[in-house]
Design an enzyme around this catalytic site. Structure first.
Site, short mmCIF file in Angstrom:
data_model
loop_
_atom_site.label_atom_id
_atom_site.label_comp_id
_atom_site.label_asym_id
_atom_site.label_seq_id
_atom_site.Cartn_x
_atom_site.Cartn_y
_atom_site.Cartn_z
N ASP A 131 25.19 71.34 18.12
CA ASP A 131 24.77 70.94 19.54
C ASP A 131 23.53 70.41 19.71
O ASP A 131 22.93 69.78 20.19
CB ASP A 131 23.97 72.74 19.14
CG ASP A 131 25.24 73.42 18.99
OD1 ASP A 131 26.59 73.43 20.33
OD2 ASP A 131 25.19 74.66 18.16
N HIS A 138 25.46 79.53 17.18
CA HIS A 138 26.82 77.98 17.55
C HIS A 138 27.81 79.09 18.50
O HIS A 138 28.15 79.29 18.43
CB HIS A 138 27.07 77.85 17.35
CG HIS A 138 28.17 77.00 18.01
ND1 HIS A 138 27.96 75.51 17.86
CD2 HIS A 138 29.11 76.33 17.93
CE1 HIS A 138 28.88 75.00 18.70
NE2 HIS A 138 29.83 75.54 18.29
#
Ligand SMILES: NC(=O)C1=CN([C@@H]2O[C@H](COP(=O)(O)OP(=O)(O)OC[C@H]3O[C@@H](n4cnc5c(N)ncnc54)[C@H](O)[C@@H]3O)[C@@H](O)[C@H]2O)C=CC1
Ligand SMILES: O=C([O-])CC(=O)C(=O)O
Length: 346
Positions: free
Chosen positions: A155, A185
């Site tokens: 990310d 996530h």
């Protein structure tokens, strides 16, 4: 020198991740465990002229736990990308049914054979597989919250790459650590805190609101872009291998006595058990969750010395809303993951 295990080493992530680890001169031995083709991957990598000794391990049958034990014995870092990836139309949560059991059994092996290892979980859904790992380690009486990380580095990597495109930075590396990524996530549990960017704040401030909104959405749902492009052949593997290595490299460096400090002495964010790490307890109380991704500071043994809770202070009202949504999503996954172990019969 550090002995590292990769569980799921013959997979789409496992192979390139193992390659990157083999190239690191600080790795003394690489244990490659998979239910299939680990011997082939190990033989292949063992021809590379770097110091790491590479060995492959695979169970002889479904009930064979010996190979896992041999693979994990003596390992100081264990990275787990084992499990099934998404296909178009699936969410990461859809992977829970299969991956929960895989992660649990591998972590049980860690608890028995290398209980002091630093464990990095890549297998999805990370928001739930990390609580599974924690509960399994607790069951064996060896849970050290500082040594369990859910890997959310991809990310951060995406946040840096996409922001570089927007502000015209030729080398996204200059943005490393510039966008704090917190939460979890998956989808709207991923929260990029652009307001925390210091060096590029003026360039970000010039971007139109609509552009920023699209940027946040792209970071949150970047995984979908790859799943769709691969069209049934899996999800991100190469960028994930890079990201997983970027995080593992920090741990390996820390264990080898190398400095890993970056801006504000915190490194990449990871998804951790908050009450067990300095700085985490208050975040846990404020947001009502036990797990959250936050920037971590690593100690010399590669464990989490503290988390940087300060990134959550002074955020914009829009970011505050995103944080609330993320905490709600993470909370549900934590319950699901925890119940999988606590509620399950032995
Ligand atoms: N944390 C993150 O940012 C990301 C996580 N992922 C996740 O990583 C996982 C792996 O993805 P890919 O490598 O693309 O999948 P893959 O299917 O290519 O590889 C998975 C490997 O795990 C192995 N495996 C299955 N059960 C096992 C067991 N019990 N023990 C050891 N090995 C076992 C398989 O044989 C296979 O080689 C997926 O759950 C995916 O969603 C993927 C991208 C990013
Ligand atoms: O999207 C997926 O399923 C794989 C993943 O976690 C990512 O690429 O961030």
């Amino acid at each position: 020198m550090v002995k590292v295990a990769v569980c799921g080493a013959a997979g789409g992530i496992g192979q390139p991740l193992s390659l990157l680890l083999k190239l690191n001169p600080l790795v003394s031995e690489l244990s490659l465990y998979d239910i299939a083709n680990s011997a082939g991957v190990a033989a292949d990598l063992s021809h590379i002229s770097t110091p790491a000794i590479v060995k492959g391990y695979a169970p002889a049958s479904r009930d064979d736990l010996e190979a896992l034990g041999s693979a994990l014995t003596g390992c100081e870092v264990v990275i787990i990308p084992a499990g099934v990836p998404r296909k178009p139309g699936m969410t990461r949560d859809d992977l829970f049914k299969i991956n929960a059991g895989i992660v649990r059994s591998l972590v049980a092996g860690v608890a028995k054979h290398c209980p002091r290892a630093v464990v990095c979980i890549i297998s999805n859904p990370v928001n739930a597989t990390v609580p599974i790992a924690a509960e399994e380690l607790k069951k064996h009486g060896v849970f050290d919250p500082k040594k369990l990380f859910g890997v959310t580095t991809l990310d951060s990597v995406r946040a840096e790459t996409f922001l570089a495109e927007l502000i015209g930075a030729k080398d996204p590396e200059v943005l490393r650590g510039e966008v704090a990524i917190v939460g979890g996530h998956s989808g709207d549990t991923i929260v990029p805190l652009l307001s925390k960017s210091s060096k590029h704040a003026s360039q970000i401030a010039k971007l139109p609101q609509e552009t920023l909104k699209k940027y946040i959405h792209r970071v949150q749902f970047g995984g979908d872009e790859v799943v769709q492009a691969k069209n049934g052949a899996g999800s991100a593997t190469l960028s994930m291998a890079h990201a997983g290595y970027r995080f593992a490299e920090l741990i390996i460096q820390a264990k080898s006595g190398k400095s890993v400090t970056r801006s504000r002495s915190f490194t990449d964010a990871a998804y951790v058990y908050l009450p067990g790490i300095e700085g985490g307890k208050q975040v846990s109380q404020t947001y009502g969750v036990d797990y959250f991704a936050l920037p971590v500071r690593l100690a010399r043994d590669g464990s989490a010395e503290s988390v940087d809770a300060s990134v959550l202070k002074g955020v914009t009202s829009q970011e505050r809303e995103l944080l609330k949504i993320a905490a709600a999503g993470v909370g549900k996954s934590v319950v699901q993951g925890t119940n999988f172990v606590v509620g399950a019969k032995l």
